[in-house]
Design an enzyme around this catalytic site. Structure first.
Site, PDB file in Angstrom:
ATOM      1  N   GLU A  89      -3.729   7.326   0.908  1.00 59.15           N
ATOM      2  CA  GLU A  89      -2.885   6.542   0.008  1.00 59.15           C
ATOM      3  C   GLU A  89      -3.221   6.741  -1.464  1.00 59.15           C
ATOM      4  OE1 GLU A  89      -2.934   2.450   1.275  1.00 59.15           O
ATOM      5  OE2 GLU A  89      -1.994   2.913   3.208  1.00 59.15           O
ATOM      6  N   ARG A 141      -7.244   3.809  -2.235  1.00 55.00           N
ATOM      7  CA  ARG A 141      -6.095   4.085  -3.109  1.00 55.00           C
ATOM      8  C   ARG A 141      -6.462   4.733  -4.439  1.00 55.00           C
ATOM      9  NH1 ARG A 141      -5.364  -0.807  -0.757  1.00 55.00           N
ATOM     10  NH2 ARG A 141      -3.926  -0.694   0.998  1.00 55.00           N
ATOM     11  N   THR A 186     -10.310  -1.423  -0.143  1.00 50.68           N
ATOM     12  CA  THR A 186      -9.392  -0.298   0.055  1.00 50.68           C
ATOM     13  C   THR A 186      -8.663   0.072  -1.232  1.00 50.68           C
ATOM     14  OG1 THR A 186      -7.616  -1.803   0.742  1.00 50.68           O
ATOM     15  CG2 THR A 186      -9.015  -0.885   2.475  1.00 50.68           C
ATOM     16  N   GLY A 202      -8.883  -8.618   3.035  1.00 52.30           N
ATOM     17  CA  GLY A 202      -9.332  -9.419   4.175  1.00 52.30           C
ATOM     18  C   GLY A 202      -8.572 -10.702   4.370  1.00 52.30           C
ATOM     19  N   ASN A 284      -1.573 -13.082   0.173  1.00 50.37           N
ATOM     20  CA  ASN A 284      -1.123 -14.286   0.869  1.00 50.37           C
ATOM     21  C   ASN A 284      -2.266 -15.287   1.087  1.00 50.37           C
ATOM     22  OD1 ASN A 284      -1.589 -11.840   2.858  1.00 50.37           O
ATOM     23  ND2 ASN A 284      -2.357 -13.673   3.896  1.00 50.37           N
ATOM     24  N   ASP A 329       3.852 -13.890   4.133  1.00 48.79           N
ATOM     25  CA  ASP A 329       3.025 -12.728   3.787  1.00 48.79           C
ATOM     26  C   ASP A 329       3.594 -11.967   2.593  1.00 48.79           C
ATOM     27  OD1 ASP A 329       0.937 -10.964   3.905  1.00 48.79           O
ATOM     28  OD2 ASP A 329       1.682  -9.834   5.615  1.00 48.79           O
ATOM     29  N   HIS A 658      -4.707  -0.422  17.508  1.00 46.18           N
ATOM     30  CA  HIS A 658      -4.360   0.370  18.683  1.00 46.18           C
ATOM     31  C   HIS A 658      -2.932   0.069  19.120  1.00 46.18           C
ATOM     32  CE1 HIS A 658      -8.262   2.134  19.608  1.00 46.18           C
ATOM     33  NE2 HIS A 658      -8.803   0.991  19.250  1.00 46.18           N
ATOM     34  N   MET A 693     -15.765   2.039  15.816  1.00 47.08           N
ATOM     35  CA  MET A 693     -15.276   1.012  16.732  1.00 47.08           C
ATOM     36  C   MET A 693     -16.370  -0.030  16.903  1.00 47.08           C
ATOM     37  SD  MET A 693     -13.062  -0.352  18.710  1.00 47.08           S
ATOM     38  CE  MET A 693     -13.276  -1.732  19.812  1.00 47.08           C
TER      39      MET A 693
END
Length: 740
Positions: A89, A141, A186, A202, A284, A329, A658, A693
């Site tokens: 991004e 970004r 991010t 988050g 949000n 949101d 997923h 994971m």
């Protein structure tokens, strides 16, 4: 430093040549960056200094060697492999022939901008446990450049300062206040004078989300200069400043301390050096259901707001809340663009945003005064805005507390994080627009099986795209409007993506082009130039070029790669290039399987930077995707009730990463027997934590994991039977009997 084609005696010669090549980058004059003017001009048009190119974050370049008259000659120049398959991004920076950009996890790459040759690569060695925290993939970004330093935030929330010439880390700072909460980073780093400013993400996560804040660090030393919280702390906690004292009056003082408040600043920053103001948008509230946390005013400050802080102190200068009482949101984290506009005969310094809620806002950037706002896409969540203040009047069509409602725009927004571009020549803003809705469901009142499945997920927004099936969803969520009913309310497709040229003075559409993606936020950001051009990459792999004044589609190049990021343009030795990062991921990979029309479905998800120039060649496409067949799954002895419980837990905890179908994360229906055997240890013990994971033992019980496993096995059997039946149909043989 990584050296290429430099061995033996040539090592020192190569190093010396590289040092000379990087000398301008290492000693680049700070005065050039400080001389950014309000109109966005810089003394070095061949460069791209910030993620938005200039201090105004305009995503506009004065270069015009590539223009509307010759852009049909645009072709492939070079490509660089980013070495990952996660979402891309970032918009690269280019300083004196060196391209610097970031990728997944917060990796940083320095590349020769004329050849694509790697100069150095930085691995932040991010904590793999942080992989569970981003709502929308391990994206990044962008980086910042200042006085020979490159700054980047890795996904685990550490801010890194690197030597621009070598990639060597000079210092790092942990920006996260509580690693027990699902914080991540991010967004791009932004420069405000001698400070590096960064937020976090988050607000959409479980455990009640996180408490948003913005931090500023001294670029020279890495010392924390100030921190501004965007929402109040837990009830009973003293406010940090006057801003938090005011905000506290708009939240319920008796709310549960488990709800952190949200309001994160994960994107959309800007800085005015004359006013010495830092601007950013907030996300949000956490949770979405304001009945759980909001006070009498229902505003929940400073969520869904545009905020201005004094850069020297971090104190609040002004705020403007775009969506008071947001429970759809509607983050205000989209890119912010600064400009001087002639409005009613007076030139005003403004800040502009195509907000997620569907309205284009023009505010006075000195005071935050509301000037104007009009919908740039279809909106039904409000019946209109107050003409003086811009405060919205929520409509009955958006009241999902009273039952499922089809709300426009969707939770993806009328416009999301993908950059828009302001062209001072045409006076137009070019906006990647999403014309789509969400069917919002109150999970506390739902007539289905999914009821308030954890302390955060009390509401759900479902895209009514081609896969939407109200009848199939009824057992989970109760009665929902069907596609025929939804389609009857609109005379266009239910999900569209468009490039729209918007006049910010008249507040109206000048031209539009619908892309062929139509995939709910899969298209990339915009970049415009003085060559009367607008560039955009799309989710179906197309790289498109429009005439900036009329919107005529002038050139389409099929890259074979999914594109989300905004392009960049620059010049090296008099040759103009256009480049873009490619790679499927971000929000896209969390909302379902890769659509059949996406390049990422046909080709392998090869993340790379692709550069173009006049009279270039054909873009080499990635290798074709080869989907492995379904193996015969293990026996499933679970009861229907267990499988249903597993489906609910999967939706709540697993589905944001997923999808049971083609995606950048593994299709869990195709797990090997070894993975089935390790399933419990993976989810509870973190057996695959080094691969990103992380364990979910703090959220899921052993029974939950067993039920999720049973649900996946059930879905595996469905896919396996369909595969075998299809094979038998093609051969004319009788389908083999399968026993679970």
């Amino acid at each position: 430093m990584r050296m290429t084609s430099c061995t033996g005696r040539l090592l020192w010669a190569c190093f010396t040549a590289l040092a000379f090549a990087l000398a301008p980058l290492l000693s680049y004059a700070a005065e050039d960056l400080e001389s950014f003017k309000a109109e966005g001009a810089t003394p070095s048009p061949q460069n791209w200094f910030t993620v938005g190119r200039d201090q105004n974050q305009s995503y506009y370049s004065p270069l015009a060697s590539i223009n509307a008259g010759n852009v049909t000659r645009l072709g492939f120049a070079w490509a660089y492999d980013l070495g990952t398959t996660r979402g891309q991004e970032a918009t690269p920076l280019v300083v004196d022939g060196v391209m610097i950009t970031s990728g997944a996890w917060g990796y940083v790459y320095a590349i020769d901008a004329s050849t694509g040759r790697e100069i150095w690569r930085f691995d932040p060695k991010a904590d793999p446990r942080a992989a569970r925290n981003p709502c929308c993939d391990l994206v990044n970004r962008g980086v910042a450049f200042w006085k020979g330093r490159v700054l980047v935030a890795s996904v685990d929330g550490r801010l890194h300062a690197l030597d621009a010439g070598t990639g060597k880390e000079l210092w790092s700072a942990d920006t996260i206040v509580d690693h027990k909460l699902p914080y991540s980073s991010t967004g791009a780093v932004y420069i405000a004078g001698d400070l590096a400013v960064i937020g976090n993400s988050g607000a959409d996560m479980d455990k009640g989300g996180v408490r948003g804040y913005v931090s500023a660090y001294e670029i020279e030393t890495g010392r924390l200069a100030w921190r501004f919280y965007t929402v109040p702390g837990a009830p009973g906690q003293p406010p940090e400043d006057e801003a938090m004292a005011l905000a506290a009056t708009t939240w319920n003082p008796d709310r549960s301390p488990d709800y952190q408040g949200g309001g994160t600043a994960w994107d959309g920053f800007a800085y005015d050096p004359d006013l010495r103001l830092v601007f950013f948008g907030t996300a949000n509230p956490a949770p979405y259901d304001l009945r759980l946390v909001a006070g009498p005013s229902k505003d929940a400050l400073y969520t869904a707001s545009i905020v201005a802080l004094h850069a020297d102190t971090g104190r609040l200068a002004w705020h403007y809340q775009t969506t008071p009482g947001d429970h759809w949101d509607f983050d205000a984290t989209q890119k912010l663009v600064l400009a001087d506009l002639r409005l009613r005969g007076v030139t005003r310094s403004v800040i502009m945003q195509a907000n997620k809620n569907g309205f284009f806002y023009v505010l006075d950037r000195r005071t935050g005064e509301f000037i104007s706002a009009k919908p740039y896409t279809f909106v039904n969540w409000t019946s209109g805005l107050d003409s003086r203040t811009g405060r919205p009047r929520p409509s009955d069509d958006a009241d999902w507390y009273s039952g499922p409602k089809n709300v426009y725009p969707s939770w993806a927004g009328g416009h999301s994080w993908q950059p828009m571009s302001f062209n001072p020549v045409t006076g137009l803003i070019y906006i990647p627009v999403i014309d789509a809705s969400s069917v919002w469901i109150d999970l506390q009142q739902s007539g289905g099986r999914v009821r308030f499945v954890n302390s955060f997920l009390s509401a759900l927004g479902i895209f009514p795209d081609d896969s939407y099936d109200a009848a199939a969803l009824k057992p989970l969520f109760g009665p929902l409007p069907d596609r025929r009913t939804l389609q009857a309310a609109r005379k266009v497709k239910l999900v569209r993506e468009l490039m729209r040229a918007w006049d910010p003075v008249a507040q109206e559409i000048v031209w539009e082009q619908e892309t062929s993606s139509g995939m709910r936020g899969y298209d990339g950001g915009a970049m415009s130039t003085a060559g009367n051009l607008v560039f955009q990459g799309c989710g179906n792999g197309e790289f498109r070029v429009y005439a900036a004044d009329t919107g005529k589609l002038l050139k389409t190049i099929q890259t074979g790669s999914h594109i989300m990021a905004a392009p960049v343009t620059y010049a090296v030795d008099g040759v103009q290039y256009v480049a873009v990062q490619t790679g499927y991921g971000g929000t896209a990979f969390g909302v379902g399987e890769i659509p059949p029309s996406s390049a990422a479905r046909k080709f392998q998800n090869s993340n790379r930077i692709i550069a173009f120039k006049l009279d270039g060649g054909l873009v080499p496409t990635p290798a074709l995707r080869r989907d492995e067949p379904f193996r015969r799954p293990p026996a499933n002895n679970a009861t229907p009730a267990d499988i249903q419980s597993g489906e609910i837990a999967f939706i709540a905890q697993c589905s944001r990463c997923h999808a049971l179908g083609p995606n950048i994360t593994p299709d869990l229906r195709k797990m090997s027997q070894e993975t089935h055997n390790l399933f419990k240890d993976i989810l509870l013990g973190g057996a695959l934590a080094p691969m990103g994971m992380e364990a979910f033992g703090d959220i899921l019980s052993e029974r939950d994991v067993d039920n999720i496993h049973a649900y996946i096995i059930d879905k595996s059997w469905q896919a396996y039977r369909e595969q075998e039946a299809s094979k038998a149909s093609r051969s004319g043989a009788k389908a083999p009997k399968t026993i679970e």
